[in-house]
Design a protein around this motif. Sequence first.
Motif, PDB file in Angstrom:
ATOM      1  N   LEU A  28      17.948  73.475 -32.030  1.00 11.89           N
ATOM      2  CA  LEU A  28      18.834  72.314 -32.032  1.00 11.89           C
ATOM      3  C   LEU A  28      18.085  71.100 -32.577  1.00 11.89           C
ATOM      4  O   LEU A  28      16.908  70.901 -32.262  1.00 11.89           O
ATOM      5  CB  LEU A  28      19.339  72.019 -30.621  1.00 11.89           C
ATOM      6  CG  LEU A  28      20.126  73.135 -29.943  1.00 11.89           C
ATOM      7  CD1 LEU A  28      20.509  72.723 -28.520  1.00 11.89           C
ATOM      8  CD2 LEU A  28      21.379  73.486 -30.740  1.00 11.89           C
ATOM      9  N   VAL A  38      26.926  72.543 -27.941  1.00 10.29           N
ATOM     10  CA  VAL A  38      26.498  73.944 -27.946  1.00 10.29           C
ATOM     11  C   VAL A  38      27.548  74.752 -27.187  1.00 10.29           C
ATOM     12  O   VAL A  38      27.776  74.509 -26.002  1.00 10.29           O
ATOM     13  CB  VAL A  38      25.123  74.119 -27.278  1.00 10.29           C
ATOM     14  CG1 VAL A  38      24.649  75.563 -27.400  1.00 10.29           C
ATOM     15  CG2 VAL A  38      24.101  73.168 -27.886  1.00 10.29           C
ATOM     16  N   LYS A  46      22.918  79.226 -23.577  1.00  9.32           N
ATOM     17  CA  LYS A  46      23.148  77.829 -23.969  1.00  9.32           C
ATOM     18  C   LYS A  46      22.196  76.888 -23.231  1.00  9.32           C
ATOM     19  O   LYS A  46      21.593  75.998 -23.841  1.00  9.32           O
ATOM     20  CB  LYS A  46      24.606  77.438 -23.686  1.00  9.32           C
ATOM     21  CG  LYS A  46      25.628  78.265 -24.427  1.00  9.32           C
ATOM     22  CD  LYS A  46      27.042  77.755 -24.209  1.00  9.32           C
ATOM     23  CE  LYS A  46      27.460  77.789 -22.750  1.00  9.32           C
ATOM     24  NZ  LYS A  46      27.462  79.163 -22.196  1.00  9.32           N
ATOM     25  N   CYS A  49      18.743  76.870 -24.604  1.00  7.65           N
ATOM     26  CA  CYS A  49      18.566  76.055 -25.807  1.00  7.65           C
ATOM     27  C   CYS A  49      18.291  74.598 -25.441  1.00  7.65           C
ATOM     28  O   CYS A  49      17.494  73.922 -26.110  1.00  7.65           O
ATOM     29  CB  CYS A  49      19.804  76.156 -26.702  1.00  7.65           C
ATOM     30  SG  CYS A  49      20.013  77.772 -27.483  1.00  7.65           S
ATOM     31  N   THR A 134      26.996  71.267 -23.485  1.00 10.32           N
ATOM     32  CA  THR A 134      27.284  72.689 -23.664  1.00 10.32           C
ATOM     33  C   THR A 134      28.582  73.027 -22.944  1.00 10.32           C
ATOM     34  O   THR A 134      29.001  72.334 -22.025  1.00 10.32           O
ATOM     35  CB  THR A 134      26.177  73.604 -23.095  1.00 10.32           C
ATOM     36  OG1 THR A 134      26.318  73.703 -21.667  1.00 10.32           O
ATOM     37  CG2 THR A 134      24.801  73.106 -23.447  1.00 10.32           C
ATOM     38  N   THR A 155      28.063  70.851 -34.100  1.00  8.10           N
ATOM     39  CA  THR A 155      28.373  71.916 -33.161  1.00  8.10           C
ATOM     40  C   THR A 155      27.655  73.202 -33.541  1.00  8.10           C
ATOM     41  O   THR A 155      27.633  73.598 -34.712  1.00  8.10           O
ATOM     42  CB  THR A 155      29.900  72.163 -33.113  1.00  8.10           C
ATOM     43  OG1 THR A 155      30.555  70.957 -32.712  1.00  8.10           O
ATOM     44  CG2 THR A 155      30.237  73.268 -32.108  1.00  8.10           C
ATOM     45  N   TYR A 156      27.079  73.845 -32.537  1.00  6.56           N
ATOM     46  CA  TYR A 156      26.348  75.097 -32.721  1.00  6.56           C
ATOM     47  C   TYR A 156      26.902  76.139 -31.754  1.00  6.56           C
ATOM     48  O   TYR A 156      27.241  75.821 -30.613  1.00  6.56           O
ATOM     49  CB  TYR A 156      24.846  74.895 -32.456  1.00  6.56           C
ATOM     50  CG  TYR A 156      24.206  73.930 -33.409  1.00  6.56           C
ATOM     51  CD1 TYR A 156      23.555  74.377 -34.555  1.00  6.56           C
ATOM     52  CD2 TYR A 156      24.260  72.552 -33.188  1.00  6.56           C
ATOM     53  CE1 TYR A 156      22.969  73.482 -35.449  1.00  6.56           C
ATOM     54  CE2 TYR A 156      23.684  71.655 -34.070  1.00  6.56           C
ATOM     55  CZ  TYR A 156      23.037  72.122 -35.196  1.00  6.56           C
ATOM     56  OH  TYR A 156      22.478  71.233 -36.081  1.00  6.56           O
ATOM     57  N   GLU A 157      26.980  77.386 -32.233  1.00  5.00           N
ATOM     58  CA  GLU A 157      27.436  78.484 -31.386  1.00  5.00           C
ATOM     59  C   GLU A 157      26.247  79.334 -30.959  1.00  5.00           C
ATOM     60  O   GLU A 157      25.366  79.632 -31.762  1.00  5.00           O
ATOM     61  CB  GLU A 157      28.443  79.368 -32.126  1.00  5.00           C
ATOM     62  CG  GLU A 157      29.803  78.702 -32.312  1.00  5.00           C
ATOM     63  CD  GLU A 157      30.813  79.643 -32.932  1.00  5.00           C
ATOM     64  OE1 GLU A 157      31.859  79.894 -32.308  1.00  5.00           O
ATOM     65  OE2 GLU A 157      30.557  80.122 -34.051  1.00  5.00           O
ATOM     66  N   VAL A 158      26.244  79.730 -29.687  1.00  7.42           N
ATOM     67  CA  VAL A 158      25.199  80.582 -29.147  1.00  7.42           C
ATOM     68  C   VAL A 158      25.823  81.913 -28.725  1.00  7.42           C
ATOM     69  O   VAL A 158      26.836  81.942 -28.018  1.00  7.42           O
ATOM     70  CB  VAL A 158      24.511  79.933 -27.932  1.00  7.42           C
ATOM     71  CG1 VAL A 158      23.521  80.902 -27.277  1.00  7.42           C
ATOM     72  CG2 VAL A 158      23.779  78.667 -28.353  1.00  7.42           C
TER      73      VAL A 158
END
Length: 428
Positions: A28, A38, A46, A49, A134, A155-158
Amino acid sequence: MKIDTLMEVMRSNQLRKWPVGYPRELKLPVGSGKVISVIGSRRAGKSHCLYQVMQQLADQGVPQERMVFLNFEDERLSLEMQDLDLILQAYRQLYPSQALSDCYFFFDEIQNVAGWEKFVRRVYDNESKHVFVTGSNARLLSTEIATALRGRTLTYEVYPLSFRELLGFRELRIDLYHAQSKAAIVAAFADFMESGGFPEVVLEKDNLIRQKILQEYFNVMLFRDLVERYHIGQVDILRYFIKKVMGTVGSTVSVNNIYKDIKSNRYEVAKNSLYTYFEYITDSYMIRKLDKFDFSEMKQARSDKKCYPIDHGLFAALNFHFSKDLGKKLENLVALEFFKMGKTPMYFKQIKECDFVVEDGAGGFDAYQVAYDMEATQTKARELDGLVAACQVLGKNEGTVLTFDHYEEVMHKDVQVTMKPVWRWLLE
């Protein structure tokens, strides 16, 4: 008083030793000037991270007092929207001389508080540009963020661990040309195919405990992310519907057929409710959906969907038949690995079928077929014909068949086909 509890939780979190463990591949950004969001399924990593970011900050000399971590599933908090400002008040009481603009805020599973996005926007606009959130629901991305935080977020996907990450967690050497290393990799892949990639499961050695952990994950997703969040009363029907959807791996989903099946068993449920459930289980990251490939994005969006459980080990723990269907498990594994790579796979279907079509990074598309075993002549012909049909539409003269342990290169109807084990493809 809630503010006293908040101060206690804040301070105890600042004094914790965060379980960073083996780092995830997702890094990140720090100092982006954006709210970092996240999202992903429960227990996928999540929070881990966020821990990595906090450790990175600590390594850079940022004192713990400037990091505020709150898990909104901590039963001590029980905050409503009108209580969220108490977070800032509690911090000011703890550190009256500390400027909020220099603080880093980490809000874990914040979707549990209705109206959270307005508070986060206010913190971002007025107090600090260092905000991380998250959540286990895709509506963090599609609704709340899009409306209240537009232009302010990254935005990030885990997902559960990729195979490469799993090898890292187990500290296995990756050397495909060293016999001992290769043997360990193949054994790890067989285990990965059996139990999936949730970090806690990967690190657990007892298979019975693994099964119980995965079954408990499902129950938490069912009750907390669906039943409680959406106030669903027909829990048995919802559970049955989820398992039926997950069981369609390799085929398109027909909510109407599931509805007929439920009705034939003399259960009462509105068909529209099932379509709503379908969206809920997608939003809560229990499944990932695939569109049918078409050069028209409109036709893609309107196409029948294929669905894959968020973790093949999770569904195998719930369904004995799926646990023994090696072909479906391998296909599910490959679908998820595409998502973990940040790609958006689609399926191909005309007269022939091909499992996956994926953008190649150069404006075109690549075709992939998945087959556990390519030894049978009839199976080989069917899989190669489907792959070639997709390649011809895509304008490609080469394609890939992913197998469990088969390696071969052949020319089939003017298409160069490479058959290789999934584990080798993932590590090359």
